[in-house]
Design a protein around this motif. Structure first.
Motif, PDB file in Angstrom:
ATOM      1  N   ARG C  85       4.838  -3.725  -9.848  1.00 27.95           N
ATOM      2  CA  ARG C  85       3.637  -4.541 -10.085  1.00 27.95           C
ATOM      3  C   ARG C  85       4.017  -5.976 -10.428  1.00 27.95           C
ATOM      4  O   ARG C  85       3.229  -6.879 -10.311  1.00 27.95           O
ATOM      5  CB  ARG C  85       2.825  -3.957 -11.242  1.00 27.95           C
ATOM      6  N   LYS C  87       4.398  -7.556 -13.091  1.00 33.18           N
ATOM      7  CA  LYS C  87       3.607  -8.239 -14.120  1.00 33.18           C
ATOM      8  C   LYS C  87       4.523  -9.090 -15.005  1.00 33.18           C
ATOM      9  O   LYS C  87       4.259 -10.280 -15.219  1.00 33.18           O
ATOM     10  CB  LYS C  87       2.933  -7.147 -14.956  1.00 33.18           C
ATOM     11  N   ARG C  90       6.377 -11.835 -12.903  1.00 33.45           N
ATOM     12  CA  ARG C  90       5.506 -12.978 -12.602  1.00 33.45           C
ATOM     13  C   ARG C  90       5.212 -13.810 -13.863  1.00 33.45           C
ATOM     14  O   ARG C  90       5.008 -15.014 -13.766  1.00 33.45           O
ATOM     15  CB  ARG C  90       4.203 -12.514 -11.975  1.00 33.45           C
ATOM     16  N   GLU C 106       4.980  -9.549  -0.843  1.00 25.05           N
ATOM     17  CA  GLU C 106       3.890  -9.008  -1.678  1.00 25.05           C
ATOM     18  C   GLU C 106       3.377  -7.698  -1.097  1.00 25.05           C
ATOM     19  O   GLU C 106       3.336  -7.524   0.122  1.00 25.05           O
ATOM     20  CB  GLU C 106       2.761 -10.024  -1.755  1.00 25.05           C
ATOM     21  N   GLN C 108       1.002  -5.168   0.377  1.00 30.20           N
ATOM     22  CA  GLN C 108      -0.209  -5.368   1.176  1.00 30.20           C
ATOM     23  C   GLN C 108      -1.057  -4.111   1.251  1.00 30.20           C
ATOM     24  O   GLN C 108      -2.263  -4.156   1.108  1.00 30.20           O
ATOM     25  CB  GLN C 108       0.165  -5.804   2.603  1.00 30.20           C
ATOM     26  N   GLU C 110      -1.167   0.204   0.479  1.00 30.89           N
ATOM     27  CA  GLU C 110      -0.537   1.369  -0.147  1.00 30.89           C
ATOM     28  C   GLU C 110      -1.163   2.664   0.339  1.00 30.89           C
ATOM     29  O   GLU C 110      -2.386   2.744   0.521  1.00 30.89           O
ATOM     30  CB  GLU C 110      -0.720   1.302  -1.664  1.00 30.89           C
ATOM     31  N   HIS C 159      -1.024   2.659  -8.275  1.00 29.43           N
ATOM     32  CA  HIS C 159      -1.083   1.543  -7.327  1.00 29.43           C
ATOM     33  C   HIS C 159      -0.324   0.319  -7.819  1.00 29.43           C
ATOM     34  O   HIS C 159      -0.199   0.057  -9.002  1.00 29.43           O
ATOM     35  CB  HIS C 159      -2.526   1.227  -6.931  1.00 29.43           C
ATOM     36  N   LYS C 160       0.209  -0.400  -6.836  1.00 29.66           N
ATOM     37  CA  LYS C 160       1.036  -1.581  -7.134  1.00 29.66           C
ATOM     38  C   LYS C 160       0.436  -2.819  -6.478  1.00 29.66           C
ATOM     39  O   LYS C 160       1.144  -3.756  -6.153  1.00 29.66           O
ATOM     40  CB  LYS C 160       2.450  -1.366  -6.598  1.00 29.66           C
ATOM     41  N   GLN C 161      -0.870  -2.760  -6.240  1.00 29.58           N
ATOM     42  CA  GLN C 161      -1.530  -3.872  -5.563  1.00 29.58           C
ATOM     43  C   GLN C 161      -1.256  -5.188  -6.293  1.00 29.58           C
ATOM     44  O   GLN C 161      -1.323  -5.259  -7.513  1.00 29.58           O
ATOM     45  CB  GLN C 161      -3.040  -3.603  -5.509  1.00 29.58           C
ATOM     46  N   GLY C 162      -0.922  -6.196  -5.514  1.00 32.81           N
ATOM     47  CA  GLY C 162      -0.607  -7.498  -6.108  1.00 32.81           C
ATOM     48  C   GLY C 162       0.849  -7.604  -6.536  1.00 32.81           C
ATOM     49  O   GLY C 162       1.300  -8.655  -6.975  1.00 32.81           O
ATOM     50  N   GLY C 163       1.544  -6.497  -6.409  1.00 38.72           N
ATOM     51  CA  GLY C 163       2.949  -6.495  -6.829  1.00 38.72           C
ATOM     52  C   GLY C 163       3.883  -6.923  -5.707  1.00 38.72           C
ATOM     53  O   GLY C 163       3.461  -7.550  -4.730  1.00 38.72           O
ATOM     54  N   LEU C 164       5.129  -6.585  -5.879  1.00 37.78           N
ATOM     55  CA  LEU C 164       6.154  -7.022  -4.924  1.00 37.78           C
ATOM     56  C   LEU C 164       6.981  -5.850  -4.420  1.00 37.78           C
ATOM     57  O   LEU C 164       7.283  -4.921  -5.173  1.00 37.78           O
ATOM     58  CB  LEU C 164       7.113  -8.009  -5.599  1.00 37.78           C
TER      59      LEU C 164
END
Lengths: 270, 341, 622
Positions: C85, C87, C90, C106, C108, C110, C159-164
């Motif tokens: 993620r 977090k 970042r 990033e 996209q 999942e 979920h890892k949305q917005g993660g790398l």
């Protein structure tokens, strides 16, 4: 011995030998795919030169080693983390392109200019060291070109040993054909020595050496001058991976007797 | 029009070396293809005898002679080659990538404002010159051309047949050379200290010993002495040249039992040699890529390995025998000995 | 810095001359946690290099002397592609542009896939078989394709949305270069730390591994005794199997009731996808159900047609034939993956053991002169399957704490580190996540179905609800009998395997109905090829064997020899004498042998010792 030597070692970085290499062609000509990502090491033969230089310097008080390296700053920094613990030297980094496909003549011009400008370098005491070939271009010409540019006409290639004498002269063993060495005696510095393997084992990592080296290495890297290589008139028509792939017959159940018989026939066959 | 110079030198007997004669063939071919003029240059203490061999090629013959050129030394050889190139007004200079010319020709190219490429395995091109060589230690093959002249092209041994013809009288033009003060004296050649001359470039067969020879065998013990006897016995009986993997020669510095006759000069591969032999037999070696790149110029390849999944089995060798090399080599030596008898 | 010579060696037969060096901060291991720590520290220094708080106490007049030692031969020789993620990462790099880091992109898209078993060899329970049958029957309605059922939604906790999507090797390299460029910190790869220097309850620095020794550690050519690096603060970030962290646990103990009970072996390949690949960079798949129900898998797509594909073999897969490599080869051939991977090329390969104990495995986070960060400090969140971001954040927290202590002129004592570092950590999202995850995986003790239910329960209730379980020590996990095989059949198999030069576990999987792997030289390759072509594994001479067996009598009587079954690099093989034999040159330092030796329970101490050693993976694309 009273031979205070100024040893300049030219050494580049090369991809770690175990990496899979694949050629690509970019806007600046051919290169190796992901070259910046691949782990790098100091060119193995040039590394022998560096260890030999350190050994000479240790035995000749008042001597000094410079390590002149052309390459990307990021790669140089990475390789220094592995090399700087081994022997003491002053790094002279030149920020520029490196790799097998750059032109040796342009590389030599940049290296010679940097060496000629080294503060405190006594050209009469100069031993110009490097690998006799690199693991990238493998042409074995850069060091000679640098030597010529610096006006040095005593040059040796494929060197495995240097032995200094009291009078400042030294004996050199160079690899020649047939697994033999040619022995020569040179009256003294300056000289160019392109090293083969030499006789020294890789020095162990010494944290104190590393710490002392890194104090000068990091500022030197920060100040590394960018160099552009001129490659007038060199064109690559193609670069490709070898396609040679053999169909291998694997014999798992032959007796040693049967294998030996087959090999005798094979060895004898014309 | 290109002007081609073939640079050659002699061996101890005063004849042109085999590699030099290969260059004569290569230069004659190239000159004919490009419609270029051809000159032969000889560096020798005395070029009279040597010049009779390439004379039938019909080229202009130049020589630099004198006692100073009996020795392979940078200062004198560079001066000699520079003088020959200037006299020939060469735009293309062909020479063998042997130790003697490889030592000096980059410097000579610089003196003449020219460029150099070495370790060439082929010279192609229809109307221009295209040079083929390997990059990254025989892992990537490239073909290049250059605009700059003179262009020095150093060919690997074995890329062309040695020039042969009935000797003919030769008109040799002596080229004068002004030597700088010579600060280096060549004392001679030295063979390996152990007296075992294991590297034989002219041998048909390369025998490669891998690290497995000095590892524990099935009885849990190391049999280094026995390994040494088997290997040396085979070299003697088969007239083979000895190569080694890096890991085996590196053991010298690692306090493990080693084969005393092996040095880094025997090492084949990425950081070792890339010899040319018709056949190669690998033993107790895993066939990893950094080693196998040194086999680029080995014709037929066979391997004896205990590992049925070793690198050799994957398109790197023609035949892999999954067997104990100690047993096979003992039998092999026995058979070879019997044949000799 | 100051240095000296320490002539006496406690416990040594003869005194070994050992150099000593004094620094301010000595760090063991360079991974994401250490990256976070050193980034935080160097940033603060760079803001004001003349800040007196950053003046060295050991080298007056100089800036703080900070040294970091890493075992691997290169900072990029990491072991994993990850999805995170990011977090915490970042937060450290608010302007982060993933394009600056090779192989980073990033997230996209999942998907969570339940993989059915198209082979029929998977050890599925009756319940699971029944469920599979229902799924297959409703295949068209449920959109089952390629023997895979896609969960209609990704649970929030996964979920890892917005993660790398990252390559840890490349990320480490990127962070390391910046940290080094600051000039404050020196990072030395290829330099294993053998042990902490402990005096009483305090850690006084670290001892580097001896060089120039034979395989038994005895001085040989070019012997150089490992230096003692004495430090005011020792930062331990050497992971779950690191020699320093384990020695501290052994000598100073662990908090009451805490123990490392669960672990997993992660093994993956980096694959160059075929040219016509439709997988977009940033694609993330989580899978479960195949090759065994307990084995979780993943596929992360990096830029430039590269994908990380791998599996986690958990400790609760109570079976001694659990060879991760063979399973990985079956995994990539599952139709849902193979459709995308076929015709791809192996770029890299690697393996690592992961501490999956979560908070229950947490050691003392700090003490006099030391602090623990990263995975070895129990930071991995087993509910979200996330470790890198948590590790990074613990490093940042320690970095902030150290800066505070330096500015306040306070010592690195137990009390001050507890008040700064531990307080920060306890108040952070890392701790909240760890608490939520604490019992999330308990259900797996009762089988996969129960495990998934337990995980969902914990995940959806923020850890308020979870299943209870009694978890045995790790070495017990693999001690179960070899399922479904009578001793006679086992003996026959063992004999045949031995004669064919093949490991027993390989033979067992074949006997269970797993098809032989048809090697194609691209992705389906032998394990040795994976080592050489993928991992580029090697070890420099001059270091001792880092894996040793204390009592070979126990090995002789051990039937399972899980050390051989699970060795990721086939570095432990059956020797001619019937005992496990270790080859240092093939070890990837995953540490699995340390966890899985079933003989450990038989003796009073760990039966296999996994010490600090050099070498390992040389691939940078991991």
């Amino acid at each position: 011995m009273g031979n205070a030597l100024h040893v300049v070692v030219c050494a580049g970085t090369v991809p770690d030998p175990l990496q899979t290499l694949e050629p690509i062609t970019g806007p600046n000509g051919p290169g190796v795919k992901n070259e910046m990502m691949l782990p790098a090491v100091l060119d193995p033969w040039a590394a022998s030169a560096l260890y030999e230089a350190a050994n000479l310097v240790a035995r000749n008080p008042g001597s000094k080693v410079w390590l002149v390296s052309l390459g990307s700053k990021a790669k140089l920094q990475q390789v220094m983390m592995a090399v700087a613990q081994k022997v003491s030297f002053e790094l002279v980094p030149i920020d520029g392109p490196i790799g097998g496909f750059t032109d040796a003549h342009a590389t030599a011009a940049v290296l010679a200019e940097a060496i000629a400008a080294l503060p405190g370098l006594n050209r009469e005491r100069l031993l110009l060291f490097g690998g006799w070939e690199s693991a990238t271009r493998g042409a074995g010409v850069t060091l000679q070109l640098v030597g010529e540019r610096l006006g040095i006409i005593d040059q040796f290639q494929g060197v495995d040993q240097i032995e200094f004498r009291e009078d400042g002269s030294f004996e050199v063993l160079e690899r020649v054909e047939g697994g033999k060495h040619q022995a020569s005696v040179c009256m003294g510095t300056p000289a160019v020595l392109g090293w083969a393997t030499g006789n020294l084992a890789e020095p162990r990592n010494n944290p104190q050496t590393g710490m002392a080296n890194m104090r000068t290495i990091m500022p030197a890297l920060q100040k590394a001058k960018p160099a552009a290589l001129q490659a007038d008139g060199l064109h690559y028509i193609s670069v490709a991976l070898p396609k040679q792939h053999r169909t291998t017959r694997i014999e798992k159940d032959m007796t040693p007797d049967a294998i030996a018989r087959e090999l005798v026939e094979w060895i004898g066959a014309e | 029009m290109e002007s081609i110079l073939a640079l050659t030198h002699v061996d101890e007997s005063g004849s042109l070396t085999k590699a030099s004669l290969e260059i004569v063939t290569a230069a004659a071919e190239l000159a004919s293809r490009l419609g270029a003029s051809l000159t032969m240059g000889i560096v020798a203490p005395d070029a009279k005898t040597a010049a009779t061999t390439p004379a039938p090629a019909g080229a202009r013959l130049l020589a630099v002679t004198g006692e100073a050129f009996a020795q392979a030394r940078y200062a004198s050889d560079a001066a000699a080659c520079e003088a020959l190139c200037r006299a020939a007004q060469a735009t293309i200079v062909l020479a063998p990538t042997g130790s003697r010319f490889a030592r000096v020709l980059a410097g000579v190219a610089y003196r003449l404002g020219g460029v150099i490429d070495t370790h060439l395995t082929a010279i192609g091109g229809a109307e221009s010159v295209e040079a083929t060589r390997w990059f990254y230690r025989q892992r990537i093959e490239g073909i290049l051309s250059r605009e700059a002249r003179p262009w020095f092209l150093l060919l690997e041994a074995g890329t062309h047949a040695a020039f042969t013809a009935d000797s003919a009288d030769a008109q040799v033009e002596q080229v004068p050379v002004e030597l700088p003060a010579l600060r280096t004296t060549v004392s001679g050649l030295r063979a390996p200290a152990q007296g075992a001359q294991t590297i034989r470039p002219d041998a048909k067969l390369l025998f490669v010993a891998g690290a497995g020879w000095t590892k524990k065998q099935s009885d849990g013990k190391v049999h280094a002495a026995e390994a040494g006897e088997l290997i040396l016995g085979f070299l003697r009986l088969a007239g083979a040249s000895l190569g080694s993997s890096k890991s085996l020669v590196d053991q010298g510095g690692d306090g493990q039992p080693v084969l005393p006759f092996l040095t880094h000069m025997n090492q084949i591969g990425q950081t070792g040699a890339t010899p040319r032999h018709a056949k190669g037999l690998s033993t107790c070696c895993h066939g990893e890529e950094p080693h196998v790149v040194g086999w680029r110029f080995i014709g037929e390849r066979r391997a004896i390995s205990l590992d049925p999944n070793c690198g050799w089995t994957r398109g790197k060798a023609d035949v892999v025998y999954v067997a104990d090399a100690f047993e096979v080599m003992a039998k092999l030596n026995g058979l070879l000995d019997a044949h000799k008898g | 810095m100051s240095s000296g010579m320490n002539m006496k060696e406690a416990g040594a037969a003869e005194p070994i001359e050992r150099m000593t060096m004094e620094v301010d901060i000595a760090c063991a291991g360079f991974g994401p946690a250490m990256g976070g720590f050193l980034t935080t520290l160097t940033r603060a220094w760079n803001e004001n290099p003349t800040d007196p708080a950053f003046e060295s106490k050991t080298a007056p007049g100089m800036p703080l002397q900070v040294l970091c030692y890493e075992r691997a031969d290169d900072l990029s020789a990491g072991v994993s592609g990850v999805v995170t993620r990011a977090k915490g990462i970042r937060a450290s790099f608010p302007e982060l542009n993933p394009a600056e880091i090779p192989m980073a992109v990033e997230v996209q898209k999942e998907r969570v896939l339940y993989l059915l078993d198209p082979v029929g060899a998977s050890r599925r329970s009756f319940t699971l078989r029944a469920a599979d049958a229902v799924l297959r029957r409703l295949g068209r309605t449920l959109g089952i394709r390629d023997h895979a059922f896609e969960l209609p939604w990704t649970p929030g906790f996964l979920h890892k949305q917005g993660g790398l999507v990252l390559s840890i090797g490349q990320f480490n390299q990127w962070v390391g270069a910046q940290v080094m460029a600051s000039g404050l910190v020196q990072i030395w790869p290829g330099t294993p730390v053998s042990q902490p220097l402990i005096a009483g309850k305090a850690v006084k620095g670290v001892r580097l591994a001896d060089q120039g020794v034979d395989k038994y550690g005895m001085p040989a050519d070019g012997f150089m005794a490992g230096m003692d690096v004495r430090a005011r603060l020792t930062v331990v970030g050497d992971g779950p199997v690191g020699a320093v962290g384990r020695a501290i646990d052994e000598q100073l103990g662990v908090p009451e009731g805490h123990a490392r009970l669960e672990w997993a072996l992660g093994m993956k390949m980096v694959i160059e996808l075929p040219e016509n690949s439709e997988l977009e960079p940033g694609t993330v798949w989580h899978t479960f159900g195949f090759p065994e129900p307990e084995i979780f898998g993943f596929l992360y797509v990096h830029p430039e047609r590269l994908a990380s594909v791998g599996i986690f073999v958990p400790s609760w897969l109570g079976d001694p034939s659990r060879t991760a490599y063979r399973y990985l080869q079956h995994y990539i051939q599952h139709p849902a993956l193979w459709r995308h991977l076929k015709d791809g090329n192996l770029r890299s390969w690697g393996a690592k053991s992961l501490d999956e104990s979560g908070r229950i495995g947490e050691p003392f986070l700090s003490g006099d002169g030391f602090a623990r960060i990263g995975e070895g400090s129990g930071s991995t969140n087993m509910l979200t399957g996330s470790g890198v971001d948590e590790a990074w954040t613990t490093g940042v927290q320690l970095g902030e704490a150290v800066i505070e202590l330096l500015r306040d002129g306070k010592p690195f004592s137990k009390e001050s580190l507890a008040a700064t570092y531990e307080t920060r950590r306890r108040a952070s999202w890392v701790e909240r996540g760890a608490r939520e995850a604490e019992n999330a995986r308990n259900g797996f003790r009762g089988g996969t179905v129960k495990g998934v239910i337990g995980m969902a329960l914990a995940g959806l209730t923020g850890g308020r609800l979870s299943l209870r379980a009694k978890i045995p020590p790790p070495q017990k996990h693999s001690a179960s009998p070899i399922a479904g095989l009578n001793p006679k059949k086992l003996a026959t198999l063992a004999q045949a395997a031995l004669a064919g030069g093949r490991p027993l576990h390989d033979a067992l999987l074949s006997a269970r109905g797993w098809p032989e792997i048809e090697f194609d030289g691209r992705l389906l390759v032998t394990q040795q090829d994976a080592l050489l072509m993928g991992g580029k594994v090697q070890a420099l001479p001059g270091f001792a064997d880092h894996v040793t067996f204390h009592d070979t009598q126990l090995c002789a009587t051990c039937i399972q020899k899980t050390c051989i079954s699970m060795c990721s690099g086939q570095a432990i093989k059956l020797g001619a004498d019937g005992l496990p034999a270790f080859e240092r040159e093939k070890c990837v330092h995953c540490g699995a042998c340390l966890w899985n030796c079933i003989q450990t329970g038989q003796s009073s101490r760990a039966h296999i010792d996994f010490r600090a050693g050099a070498g390992g993976l040389h691939s940078a694309e991991n």
